[in-house]
Enzyme design. Structure first.
Site, PDB file in Angstrom:
ATOM      1  N   GLU A  39       0.834  -1.199   0.000  1.00 22.24           N
ATOM      2  CA  GLU A  39       0.000   0.000   0.000  1.00 22.24           C
ATOM      3  C   GLU A  39       0.877   1.261   0.000  1.00 22.24           C
ATOM      4  OE1 GLU A  39      -3.538   1.779   2.953  1.00 22.24           O
ATOM      5  OE2 GLU A  39      -2.435  -0.046   3.476  1.00 22.24           O
ATOM      6  N   LYS A 110      -9.182   2.776  -2.122  1.00 17.05           N
ATOM      7  CA  LYS A 110      -9.532   2.191  -0.829  1.00 17.05           C
ATOM      8  C   LYS A 110     -10.881   2.726  -0.354  1.00 17.05           C
ATOM      9  CE  LYS A 110      -7.267   1.303   3.647  1.00 17.05           C
ATOM     10  NZ  LYS A 110      -6.044   1.588   4.436  1.00 17.05           N
ATOM     11  N   CYS A 144      -5.619  -3.272   2.192  1.00 19.98           N
ATOM     12  CA  CYS A 144      -5.425  -3.395   3.629  1.00 19.98           C
ATOM     13  C   CYS A 144      -6.733  -3.579   4.395  1.00 19.98           C
ATOM     14  CB  CYS A 144      -4.624  -2.191   4.135  1.00 19.98           C
ATOM     15  SG  CYS A 144      -3.849  -2.452   5.751  1.00 19.98           S
TER      16      CYS A 144
END
Length: 264
Positions: A39, A110, A144
């Protein structure tokens, strides 16, 4: 398809340095079809709003063009994390896939922001969960914390994803996610999950490493420890088909019973 994951310490605020080590890494990963990076690989993760505001780039900016040149010259597809700036001035925690010909395949933002750190730097992604094809495999994307919501992985699996790619910046004390949740998501969704994490320290964050590729039967086909590593695993369609025959989660679902989940 052979998938390589790079687990590394962040190199914060040094886009040129990260592109340079990507060039070397892509050479080392030759023989793999896809290289997955953590990330926010281009800039580091724990860098704060001021730095993100300066370093954020459009999806087809100079860094994307450089990644494309690296992918084309080494013949390997690359998935990397970066801060994306849009035309309306929003900044997203994003990942982008460039294929081995240097062509942009997709971009994902995200959707589930973790804690004050994420929320202080980024806008949350909207209802866009692309599933794309690479080398005959259908790929989905999460970043994540996204993986920790089972609905996200299940959604991708229902839409046909056979491999979910998860660039990550997971830290201590959340080792459980790397050790258990990654394998659980692969098993319950009958797909591969590739989880590329950082190791080492960045500011007050100590990353937990343990990058891995989990198979649909819950096994790990590649596993890193706590230190910098390049790991490679080969996807096996026969294993996936056999596992799906034994574990019929996607077939035995009863969506009519789950409607209440959308009302809470």
């Amino acid at each position: 398809m052979r998938v390589a994951l790079y687990q590394c310490p962040p190199l914060p605020l040094d886009v040129a340095g990260n592109l340079q080590r990507l060039q070397q890494l892509a050479q080392e990963a030759k023989g793999a079809d896809l290289l997955v990076l953590p990330e926010m690989f281009l800039t580091g993760y724990n860098i704060g709003l001021d730095a993100v505001s300066v370093l954020a780039e459009v999806h087809n900016g100079e860094s994307a063009q450089q990644v494309a040149r690296i992918a084309r010259s080494t013949g390997i597809a690359i998935l990397y994390g970066y801060p994306e700036r849009t035309e309306d001035g929003q900044i997203y925690n994003a990942v982008q896939l460039i294929d081995a010909q240097g062509e942009r395949v997709c971009n994902y933002r995200k959707t589930h922001l973790f804690g004050d750190l994420d929320r202080s730097m980024f806008s949350p992604g909207t209802n866009e969960f692309p599933v794309v094809e690479l080398n005959g495999w259908k790929l989905g994307f999460l970043i994540c914390y996204d993986l920790e919501f089972p609905e996200n992985a299940r959604r991708l699996a229902i839409e046909g994803a056979e491999l979910i790619l998860v660039p990550t910046a997971n830290m201590i004390p959340f080792d459980f996610i790397a050790d258990v949740t990654v394998r659980s998501r692969a098993f319950e969704n009958q797909c591969y999950v590739a989880y590329a994490n950082y190791c080492g320290q960045e500011g007050d964050i100590q990353y937990c490493g343990r990058s891995s590729i989990a198979a649909p039967d819950g096994s790990r086909i590649a596993q890193a420890g706590l230190d910098e590593a390049l790991i490679v695993g080969e996807l096996d369609r026969q294993l996936m088909d056999k596992s799906r025959s034994a574990n019929r989660y996607l077939i035995d679902r009863r969506p009519e019973l789950y409607a209440a989940l959308n009302k809470r």
